[in-house]
Design an enzyme around this catalytic site. Structure first.
Site, mmCIF file in Angstrom:
data_model
loop_
_atom_site.group_PDB
_atom_site.id
_atom_site.type_symbol
_atom_site.label_atom_id
_atom_site.label_comp_id
_atom_site.label_asym_id
_atom_site.label_seq_id
_atom_site.Cartn_x
_atom_site.Cartn_y
_atom_site.Cartn_z
ATOM 1 N N ASP A 11 -5.527 19.812 -14.904
ATOM 2 C CA ASP A 11 -5.957 18.482 -15.360
ATOM 3 C C ASP A 11 -5.527 18.382 -16.828
ATOM 4 O O ASP A 11 -6.097 19.031 -17.696
ATOM 5 C CB ASP A 11 -7.478 18.366 -15.195
ATOM 6 C CG ASP A 11 -8.008 16.984 -15.601
ATOM 7 O OD1 ASP A 11 -7.332 16.307 -16.404
ATOM 8 O OD2 ASP A 11 -9.105 16.607 -15.152
ATOM 9 N N ARG B 169 0.838 -1.221 0.000
ATOM 10 C CA ARG B 169 0.000 0.000 0.000
ATOM 11 C C ARG B 169 0.865 1.260 0.000
ATOM 12 O O ARG B 169 0.731 2.092 -0.892
ATOM 13 C CB ARG B 169 -1.002 -0.015 1.157
ATOM 14 C CG ARG B 169 -1.771 1.291 1.307
ATOM 15 C CD ARG B 169 -3.094 1.176 2.072
ATOM 16 N NE ARG B 169 -3.053 0.335 3.240
ATOM 17 C CZ ARG B 169 -2.495 0.653 4.420
ATOM 18 N NH1 ARG B 169 -1.921 1.833 4.580
ATOM 19 N NH2 ARG B 169 -2.527 -0.176 5.434
ATOM 20 N N LYS C 59 -7.271 7.189 -19.475
ATOM 21 C CA LYS C 59 -7.519 7.670 -20.845
ATOM 22 C C LYS C 59 -6.302 7.422 -21.740
ATOM 23 O O LYS C 59 -5.909 6.294 -21.935
ATOM 24 C CB LYS C 59 -7.920 9.143 -20.810
ATOM 25 C CG LYS C 59 -8.886 9.502 -19.687
ATOM 26 C CD LYS C 59 -10.227 8.813 -19.800
ATOM 27 C CE LYS C 59 -11.147 9.306 -18.698
ATOM 28 N NZ LYS C 59 -12.222 8.447 -18.368
ATOM 29 N N TYR D 177 -14.487 18.547 -16.134
ATOM 30 C CA TYR D 177 -15.026 17.199 -15.949
ATOM 31 C C TYR D 177 -16.012 17.217 -14.783
ATOM 32 O O TYR D 177 -15.659 17.691 -13.695
ATOM 33 C CB TYR D 177 -13.881 16.214 -15.688
ATOM 34 C CG TYR D 177 -14.382 14.858 -15.302
ATOM 35 C CD1 TYR D 177 -15.166 14.121 -16.182
ATOM 36 C CD2 TYR D 177 -14.116 14.325 -14.053
ATOM 37 C CE1 TYR D 177 -15.667 12.890 -15.829
ATOM 38 C CE2 TYR D 177 -14.609 13.082 -13.690
ATOM 39 C CZ TYR D 177 -15.386 12.365 -14.581
ATOM 40 O OH TYR D 177 -15.890 11.145 -14.222
HETATM 41 N N1 PLP Z 1 -10.528 14.407 -15.607
HETATM 42 C C1 PLP Z 1 -10.985 14.309 -16.863
HETATM 43 C C2 PLP Z 1 -10.711 15.422 -17.834
HETATM 44 C C3 PLP Z 1 -11.731 13.194 -17.249
HETATM 45 O O1 PLP Z 1 -12.180 13.125 -18.516
HETATM 46 C C4 PLP Z 1 -12.003 12.176 -16.288
HETATM 47 C C5 PLP Z 1 -12.814 11.012 -16.647
HETATM 48 O O2 PLP Z 1 -13.483 10.970 -17.663
HETATM 49 C C6 PLP Z 1 -11.503 12.318 -14.991
HETATM 50 C C7 PLP Z 1 -10.763 13.436 -14.696
HETATM 51 C C8 PLP Z 1 -11.763 11.278 -13.937
HETATM 52 O O3 PLP Z 1 -10.959 10.158 -14.145
HETATM 53 P P1 PLP Z 1 -11.335 8.658 -13.706
HETATM 54 O O4 PLP Z 1 -12.559 8.257 -14.457
HETATM 55 O O5 PLP Z 1 -10.096 7.880 -14.038
HETATM 56 O O6 PLP Z 1 -11.589 8.687 -12.228
#
Ligand code: PLP
Length: 372
Positions: free
Chosen positions: A171, A47, A196, A99
Protein backbone atom coordinates in the site's frame (compact mmCIF):
# COMPACT_ATOMS: atom_id res chain seq x y z
CA UNK A 1 13.11 10.35 -16.90
CA UNK A 2 12.57 12.50 -13.79
CA UNK A 3 9.31 11.95 -11.95
CA UNK A 4 7.74 15.32 -12.85
CA UNK A 5 8.39 14.78 -16.57
CA UNK A 6 7.05 11.24 -16.33
CA UNK A 7 3.87 12.45 -14.60
CA UNK A 8 3.23 14.93 -17.40
CA UNK A 9 4.08 12.42 -20.13
CA UNK A 10 1.72 9.94 -18.51
CA UNK A 11 -1.28 12.25 -18.34
CA UNK A 12 -0.82 14.77 -21.16
CA UNK A 13 -1.81 13.35 -24.52
CA UNK A 14 -3.45 15.86 -26.86
CA UNK A 15 -6.51 14.30 -28.50
CA UNK A 16 -5.60 13.12 -32.01
CA UNK A 17 -9.06 13.90 -33.45
CA UNK A 18 -9.76 17.41 -32.13
CA UNK A 19 -6.32 18.54 -30.93
CA UNK A 20 -7.77 19.17 -27.48
CA UNK A 21 -4.77 19.70 -25.19
CA UNK A 22 -6.70 18.51 -22.15
CA UNK A 23 -7.72 14.84 -22.50
CA UNK A 24 -11.44 14.39 -23.25
CA UNK A 25 -13.86 13.06 -20.64
CA UNK A 26 -15.88 10.09 -21.97
CA UNK A 27 -19.16 9.96 -20.05
CA UNK A 28 -20.98 7.65 -22.46
CA UNK A 29 -22.00 4.35 -20.87
CA UNK A 30 -22.35 2.56 -24.20
CA UNK A 31 -20.57 2.46 -27.58
CA UNK A 32 -22.12 2.27 -31.08
CA UNK A 33 -21.35 -0.51 -33.55
CA UNK A 34 -20.91 0.21 -37.28
CA UNK A 35 -23.01 -1.28 -40.13
CA UNK A 36 -20.90 -4.45 -40.03
CA UNK A 37 -21.71 -4.76 -36.30
CA UNK A 38 -18.11 -3.97 -35.31
CA UNK A 39 -17.02 -1.79 -32.43
CA UNK A 40 -14.71 0.91 -33.83
CA UNK A 41 -12.34 1.01 -30.83
CA UNK A 42 -13.12 -2.10 -28.77
CA UNK A 43 -15.18 -0.12 -26.24
CA UNK A 44 -18.52 -1.83 -25.56
CA UNK A 45 -19.90 -0.69 -22.23
CA UNK A 46 -18.40 1.50 -19.52
CA UNK A 47 -18.30 -1.02 -16.64
CA UNK A 48 -15.71 -3.33 -18.22
CA UNK A 49 -13.85 -0.52 -20.01
CA UNK A 50 -13.95 3.21 -20.52
CA UNK A 51 -11.44 5.41 -22.40
CA UNK A 52 -11.02 7.94 -19.56
CA UNK A 53 -10.44 5.13 -17.07
CA UNK A 54 -8.01 3.40 -19.40
CA UNK A 55 -6.04 6.63 -19.75
CA UNK A 56 -5.73 6.81 -15.95
CA UNK A 57 -4.78 3.14 -15.70
CA UNK A 58 -2.00 3.61 -18.26
CA UNK A 59 -0.73 6.66 -16.38
CA UNK A 60 -0.71 4.81 -13.04
CA UNK A 61 1.28 1.93 -14.57
CA UNK A 62 3.84 4.41 -15.93
CA UNK A 63 4.21 6.22 -12.58
CA UNK A 64 4.85 3.02 -10.63
CA UNK A 65 6.86 1.28 -13.37
CA UNK A 66 4.29 -1.53 -13.71
CA UNK A 67 3.02 -3.58 -16.63
CA UNK A 68 -0.59 -2.57 -16.03
CA UNK A 69 -2.84 -0.57 -13.72
CA UNK A 70 -6.42 -1.27 -12.66
CA UNK A 71 -8.58 1.54 -11.23
CA UNK A 72 -11.35 1.17 -8.66
CA UNK A 73 -14.06 3.26 -7.04
CA UNK A 74 -12.13 3.50 -3.76
CA UNK A 75 -8.97 2.25 -2.10
CA UNK A 76 -11.09 -0.27 -0.21
CA UNK A 77 -12.60 -1.56 -3.46
CA UNK A 78 -9.06 -2.10 -4.79
CA UNK A 79 -8.05 -4.03 -1.65
CA UNK A 80 -11.30 -5.99 -1.67
CA UNK A 81 -10.84 -7.06 -5.30
CA UNK A 82 -7.29 -8.25 -4.71
CA UNK A 83 -8.49 -10.47 -1.85
CA UNK A 84 -11.42 -11.67 -3.98
CA UNK A 85 -8.88 -12.97 -6.50
CA UNK A 86 -7.59 -15.40 -3.82
CA UNK A 87 -9.28 -18.69 -2.93
CA UNK A 88 -10.85 -19.92 0.30
CA UNK A 89 -8.08 -21.58 2.34
CA UNK A 90 -5.44 -19.06 1.31
CA UNK A 91 -3.54 -17.10 3.94
CA UNK A 92 -2.66 -13.38 4.02
CA UNK A 93 0.09 -11.83 6.12
CA UNK A 94 -0.54 -8.22 7.13
CA UNK A 95 1.43 -5.70 9.16
CA UNK A 96 0.27 -4.90 12.70
CA UNK A 97 0.21 -1.19 11.95
CA UNK A 98 -1.91 -0.69 8.85
CA UNK A 99 -4.89 1.31 7.66
CA UNK A 100 -7.68 -0.06 9.86
CA UNK A 101 -9.93 -0.79 6.87
CA UNK A 102 -7.56 -3.48 5.55
CA UNK A 103 -7.80 -5.82 8.59
CA UNK A 104 -11.50 -4.92 8.85
CA UNK A 105 -12.05 -6.34 5.34
CA UNK A 106 -10.08 -9.48 6.21
CA UNK A 107 -11.93 -9.99 9.47
CA UNK A 108 -15.46 -9.02 8.52
CA UNK A 109 -15.67 -10.09 4.87
CA UNK A 110 -12.96 -12.58 3.97
CA UNK A 111 -12.58 -14.55 7.21
CA UNK A 112 -16.19 -15.84 6.95
CA UNK A 113 -15.44 -16.61 3.26
CA UNK A 114 -12.48 -18.84 4.20
CA UNK A 115 -9.36 -16.66 4.00
CA UNK A 116 -7.09 -16.79 7.02
CA UNK A 117 -4.76 -14.00 8.04
CA UNK A 118 -2.05 -13.17 10.54
CA UNK A 119 -0.80 -9.78 11.64
CA UNK A 120 2.88 -9.30 12.29
CA UNK A 121 5.33 -6.49 13.03
CA UNK A 122 6.91 -6.21 9.56
CA UNK A 123 10.07 -4.67 10.99
CA UNK A 124 10.74 -7.93 12.85
CA UNK A 125 12.05 -9.99 9.94
CA UNK A 126 12.33 -13.23 11.97
CA UNK A 127 8.67 -12.87 12.93
CA UNK A 128 7.76 -12.25 9.27
CA UNK A 129 9.60 -15.39 8.20
CA UNK A 130 7.95 -17.45 10.94
CA UNK A 131 4.50 -16.19 9.98
CA UNK A 132 4.69 -17.14 6.30
CA UNK A 133 3.02 -20.52 5.86
CA UNK A 134 2.66 -22.96 2.96
CA UNK A 135 -0.71 -21.47 2.05
CA UNK A 136 0.41 -17.82 2.30
CA UNK A 137 -0.47 -16.18 -1.02
CA UNK A 138 -0.14 -12.49 -0.12
CA UNK A 139 2.24 -10.56 2.11
CA UNK A 140 0.60 -7.14 2.50
CA UNK A 141 2.90 -4.27 3.49
CA UNK A 142 2.04 -0.67 4.20
CA UNK A 143 5.02 1.63 4.49
CA UNK A 144 5.12 4.23 5.97
CA UNK A 145 2.32 2.71 8.00
CA UNK A 146 -0.86 4.28 9.29
CA UNK A 147 -0.83 5.81 11.86
CA UNK A 148 2.57 5.03 13.47
CA UNK A 149 4.76 5.65 10.38
CA UNK A 150 6.69 2.42 10.73
CA UNK A 151 8.87 1.41 7.80
CA UNK A 152 9.03 -2.04 6.19
CA UNK A 153 12.11 -3.19 4.31
CA UNK A 154 10.39 -3.94 1.01
CA UNK A 155 13.38 -5.65 -0.63
CA UNK A 156 13.81 -8.15 2.21
CA UNK A 157 10.12 -8.79 2.84
CA UNK A 158 9.33 -9.28 -0.85
CA UNK A 159 12.24 -11.74 -1.07
CA UNK A 160 10.79 -13.73 1.85
CA UNK A 161 7.36 -13.71 0.20
CA UNK A 162 8.79 -14.95 -3.10
CA UNK A 163 10.78 -17.74 -1.45
CA UNK A 164 7.46 -19.04 -0.10
CA UNK A 165 5.66 -18.66 -3.43
CA UNK A 166 3.60 -15.66 -2.24
CA UNK A 167 3.24 -12.21 -3.77
CA UNK A 168 4.19 -9.01 -1.99
CA UNK A 169 1.70 -6.14 -2.12
CA UNK A 170 2.57 -2.64 -0.93
CA UNK A 171 0.00 0.00 0.00
CA UNK A 172 1.92 3.01 -1.34
CA UNK A 173 -0.76 5.58 -0.52
CA UNK A 174 1.30 7.56 1.98
CA UNK A 175 4.62 7.57 0.12
CA UNK A 176 3.28 7.97 -3.44
CA UNK A 177 5.52 7.05 -6.38
CA UNK A 178 7.27 10.41 -5.90
CA UNK A 179 8.95 9.07 -2.76
CA UNK A 180 8.89 5.30 -3.17
CA UNK A 181 8.48 2.83 -6.05
CA UNK A 182 7.75 -0.60 -4.52
CA UNK A 183 7.83 -2.45 -7.86
CA UNK A 184 11.48 -1.38 -8.25
CA UNK A 185 12.04 -2.95 -4.81
CA UNK A 186 10.73 -6.32 -6.03
CA UNK A 187 7.13 -6.01 -4.86
CA UNK A 188 4.53 -7.49 -7.20
CA UNK A 189 1.59 -5.16 -6.68
CA UNK A 190 1.17 -1.55 -5.56
CA UNK A 191 -2.10 -0.46 -4.01
CA UNK A 192 -3.26 3.17 -3.84
CA UNK A 193 -6.09 5.04 -2.32
CA UNK A 194 -6.16 7.65 -5.12
CA UNK A 195 -8.50 9.56 -2.81
CA UNK A 196 -5.33 10.94 -1.19
CA UNK A 197 -2.20 12.44 -2.82
CA UNK A 198 -2.78 11.25 -6.38
CA UNK A 199 -5.98 13.27 -6.78
CA UNK A 200 -4.68 15.67 -4.13
CA UNK A 201 -7.63 18.00 -3.53
CA UNK A 202 -9.93 16.04 -1.16
CA UNK A 203 -12.68 15.83 -3.78
CA UNK A 204 -12.41 12.33 -5.29
CA UNK A 205 -12.85 8.79 -3.94
CA UNK A 206 -10.75 6.26 -5.84
CA UNK A 207 -8.34 3.37 -5.67
CA UNK A 208 -5.91 1.45 -7.84
CA UNK A 209 -3.79 -1.67 -8.13
CA UNK A 210 -0.65 -1.57 -10.27
CA UNK A 211 0.93 -4.87 -11.26
CA UNK A 212 4.55 -5.55 -12.09
CA UNK A 213 3.54 -8.36 -14.46
CA UNK A 214 0.44 -8.87 -16.55
CA UNK A 215 -0.07 -12.52 -15.59
CA UNK A 216 -2.98 -14.84 -14.79
CA UNK A 217 -3.54 -13.27 -11.36
CA UNK A 218 -3.60 -9.77 -12.87
CA UNK A 219 -6.13 -10.89 -15.46
CA UNK A 220 -8.31 -12.38 -12.74
CA UNK A 221 -8.29 -9.04 -10.90
CA UNK A 222 -9.21 -7.22 -14.11
CA UNK A 223 -12.02 -9.69 -14.71
CA UNK A 224 -13.35 -9.06 -11.18
CA UNK A 225 -13.14 -5.29 -11.74
CA UNK A 226 -15.43 -5.58 -14.78
CA UNK A 227 -17.75 -8.17 -13.25
CA UNK A 228 -18.25 -6.47 -9.90
CA UNK A 229 -18.33 -2.92 -11.27
CA UNK A 230 -16.41 -1.44 -8.33
CA UNK A 231 -15.10 1.12 -10.82
CA UNK A 232 -14.52 4.89 -10.56
CA UNK A 233 -16.70 7.23 -12.59
CA UNK A 234 -15.10 8.74 -15.73
CA UNK A 235 -15.11 12.18 -14.09
CA UNK A 236 -13.32 10.85 -11.02
CA UNK A 237 -10.71 9.22 -13.30
CA UNK A 238 -10.28 12.53 -15.11
CA UNK A 239 -9.79 14.34 -11.79
CA UNK A 240 -7.17 11.83 -10.61
CA UNK A 241 -5.31 12.19 -13.92
CA UNK A 242 -5.35 15.96 -13.46
CA UNK A 243 -4.08 15.61 -9.89
CA UNK A 244 -1.15 13.46 -11.07
CA UNK A 245 0.21 16.36 -13.16
CA UNK A 246 1.11 18.29 -9.98
CA UNK A 247 1.82 15.29 -7.74
CA UNK A 248 5.61 15.73 -7.60
CA UNK A 249 5.48 19.46 -6.86
CA UNK A 250 2.83 19.03 -4.18
CA UNK A 251 4.39 16.05 -2.40
CA UNK A 252 7.88 17.59 -2.28
CA UNK A 253 6.59 20.92 -0.94
CA UNK A 254 4.29 19.26 1.60
CA UNK A 255 7.12 16.96 2.75
CA UNK A 256 9.48 19.89 3.35
CA UNK A 257 6.89 21.56 5.56
CA UNK A 258 6.20 18.26 7.35
CA UNK A 259 9.90 17.94 8.18
CA UNK A 260 9.90 21.49 9.63
CA UNK A 261 6.81 20.71 11.71
CA UNK A 262 8.23 17.39 12.92
CA UNK A 263 11.47 19.12 14.03
CA UNK A 264 9.47 21.76 15.88
CA UNK A 265 7.17 19.29 17.63
CA UNK A 266 10.02 16.93 18.57
CA UNK A 267 11.62 19.75 20.61
CA UNK A 268 8.40 20.98 22.23
CA UNK A 269 7.99 20.34 25.99
CA UNK A 270 4.25 19.57 25.62
CA UNK A 271 4.98 16.70 23.23
CA UNK A 272 5.57 13.11 24.32
CA UNK A 273 6.60 11.59 20.96
CA UNK A 274 6.66 12.43 17.26
CA UNK A 275 6.35 9.65 14.68
CA UNK A 276 8.02 10.86 11.51
CA UNK A 277 10.53 8.91 9.38
CA UNK A 278 12.51 12.11 8.64
CA UNK A 279 13.66 12.42 12.26
CA UNK A 280 17.11 10.91 12.93
CA UNK A 281 15.60 9.39 16.10
CA UNK A 282 13.17 7.31 14.00
CA UNK A 283 13.81 3.56 14.39
CA UNK A 284 14.22 3.09 10.62
CA UNK A 285 15.85 6.39 9.65
CA UNK A 286 18.66 4.62 7.70
CA UNK A 287 16.23 2.40 5.82
CA UNK A 288 14.21 5.47 4.83
CA UNK A 289 17.36 6.95 3.24
CA UNK A 290 17.81 3.78 1.15
CA UNK A 291 14.23 3.01 0.24
CA UNK A 292 12.57 6.42 -0.12
CA UNK A 293 13.27 9.74 -1.80
CA UNK A 294 12.00 11.58 1.27
CA UNK A 295 10.01 10.93 4.45
CA UNK A 296 6.68 12.30 3.23
CA UNK A 297 4.05 14.72 4.46
CA UNK A 298 2.32 12.61 7.12
CA UNK A 299 3.24 12.59 10.79
CA UNK A 300 1.70 11.56 14.07
CA UNK A 301 2.27 13.24 17.40
CA UNK A 302 1.52 12.04 20.91
CA UNK A 303 0.98 14.93 23.29
CA UNK A 304 1.55 14.81 27.05
CA UNK A 305 -1.59 14.54 29.16
CA UNK A 306 -3.71 11.95 27.33
CA UNK A 307 -6.79 12.15 25.10
CA UNK A 308 -8.30 15.18 26.83
CA UNK A 309 -5.18 17.26 26.32
CA UNK A 310 -4.91 16.08 22.69
CA UNK A 311 -8.48 17.16 21.96
CA UNK A 312 -8.02 20.46 23.79
CA UNK A 313 -4.93 21.16 21.66
CA UNK A 314 -6.59 20.52 18.28
CA UNK A 315 -9.63 22.53 19.41
CA UNK A 316 -7.40 25.62 19.55
CA UNK A 317 -5.92 25.24 16.06
CA UNK A 318 -7.15 27.64 13.40
CA UNK A 319 -5.19 26.65 10.26
CA UNK A 320 -5.50 22.86 10.53
CA UNK A 321 -8.91 21.45 9.71
CA UNK A 322 -10.06 18.80 12.20
CA UNK A 323 -10.94 16.01 9.76
CA UNK A 324 -9.94 12.50 8.79
CA UNK A 325 -8.24 11.58 5.47
CA UNK A 326 -5.03 12.97 4.03
CA UNK A 327 -3.10 13.97 0.96
CA UNK A 328 -5.01 17.13 0.05
CA UNK A 329 -3.61 20.65 -0.32
CA UNK A 330 -5.10 21.73 3.02
CA UNK A 331 -3.59 20.64 6.33
CA UNK A 332 -5.74 18.21 8.33
CA UNK A 333 -5.42 16.97 11.89
CA UNK A 334 -7.36 14.23 13.59
CA UNK A 335 -7.63 12.44 16.89
CA UNK A 336 -7.04 9.08 15.22
CA UNK A 337 -8.63 6.83 17.87
CA UNK A 338 -11.93 8.75 17.48
CA UNK A 339 -11.97 8.00 13.73
CA UNK A 340 -11.04 4.33 14.15
CA UNK A 341 -13.84 3.64 16.63
CA UNK A 342 -14.16 1.47 19.74
CA UNK A 343 -11.79 -1.30 18.54
CA UNK A 344 -8.94 1.14 17.90
CA UNK A 345 -5.54 0.21 19.34
CA UNK A 346 -4.05 3.61 18.48
CA UNK A 347 -2.72 5.52 21.52
CA UNK A 348 -5.43 7.82 22.85
CA UNK A 349 -3.13 10.85 22.88
CA UNK A 350 -2.15 10.43 19.21
CA UNK A 351 -2.98 13.07 16.62
CA UNK A 352 -2.38 12.40 12.93
CA UNK A 353 -1.37 15.31 10.75
CA UNK A 354 -1.60 15.55 6.96
CA UNK A 355 0.52 18.56 6.04
CA UNK A 356 -0.84 20.70 3.21
CA UNK A 357 0.51 23.53 1.11
CA UNK A 358 0.07 26.42 3.55
CA UNK A 359 3.28 28.28 4.39
CA UNK A 360 5.34 26.45 7.03
CA UNK A 361 5.74 29.58 9.20
CA UNK A 362 1.98 30.05 9.51
CA UNK A 363 1.46 26.40 10.42
CA UNK A 364 4.23 26.56 13.05
CA UNK A 365 2.70 29.70 14.59
CA UNK A 366 -0.66 27.99 14.80
CA UNK A 367 0.80 24.88 16.45
CA UNK A 368 2.81 27.00 18.91
CA UNK A 369 -0.21 29.03 20.06
CA UNK A 370 -2.36 25.89 20.47
CA UNK A 371 0.30 24.02 22.46
CA UNK A 372 0.77 26.90 24.95
N1 PLP B 1 -4.88 2.70 2.54
C1 PLP B 1 -4.49 3.76 3.26
C2 PLP B 1 -3.06 3.86 3.72
C3 PLP B 1 -5.41 4.75 3.60
O1 PLP B 1 -4.99 5.81 4.33
C4 PLP B 1 -6.77 4.61 3.18
C5 PLP B 1 -7.77 5.61 3.55
O2 PLP B 1 -7.57 6.45 4.41
C6 PLP B 1 -7.13 3.49 2.43
C7 PLP B 1 -6.16 2.57 2.12
C8 PLP B 1 -8.54 3.29 1.96
O3 PLP B 1 -8.83 4.13 0.88
P1 PLP B 1 -10.29 4.69 0.52
O4 PLP B 1 -10.75 5.54 1.65
O5 PLP B 1 -10.07 5.42 -0.77
O6 PLP B 1 -11.18 3.50 0.33
Amino acid sequence: MNFDTLALRATHQPDSVTGSVVPPLYLSTTYARNEANELPADFLYTRPNNPTREALERALAMLEGGATGIAFGSGQAATMTLFQALSPGDHVLLSTDAYYGTPALLEQVFHPWGLTYTRVDMSDLDAVKASIHENTRVVWCETPSNPLLQITDLLLVSQMAHEAGAICVCDNTWATPVLQRPLDLNCDVVMHSTTKYLSGHSDVLGGALIFKHDNEFTQRVRQLQGLSGAVPSPFDCWLVSRGIKTLGVRVRAQSLTAQTIANFLADHPAVEQVHYPGLPTHQHYDLVQQQMNGPGAMLSVQVKGGAEEAIRFIGKLTLFTRATSLGGVESLIEHRASSEGPHSTTPKNLLRISVGLEHAEDLLDDLAQALK
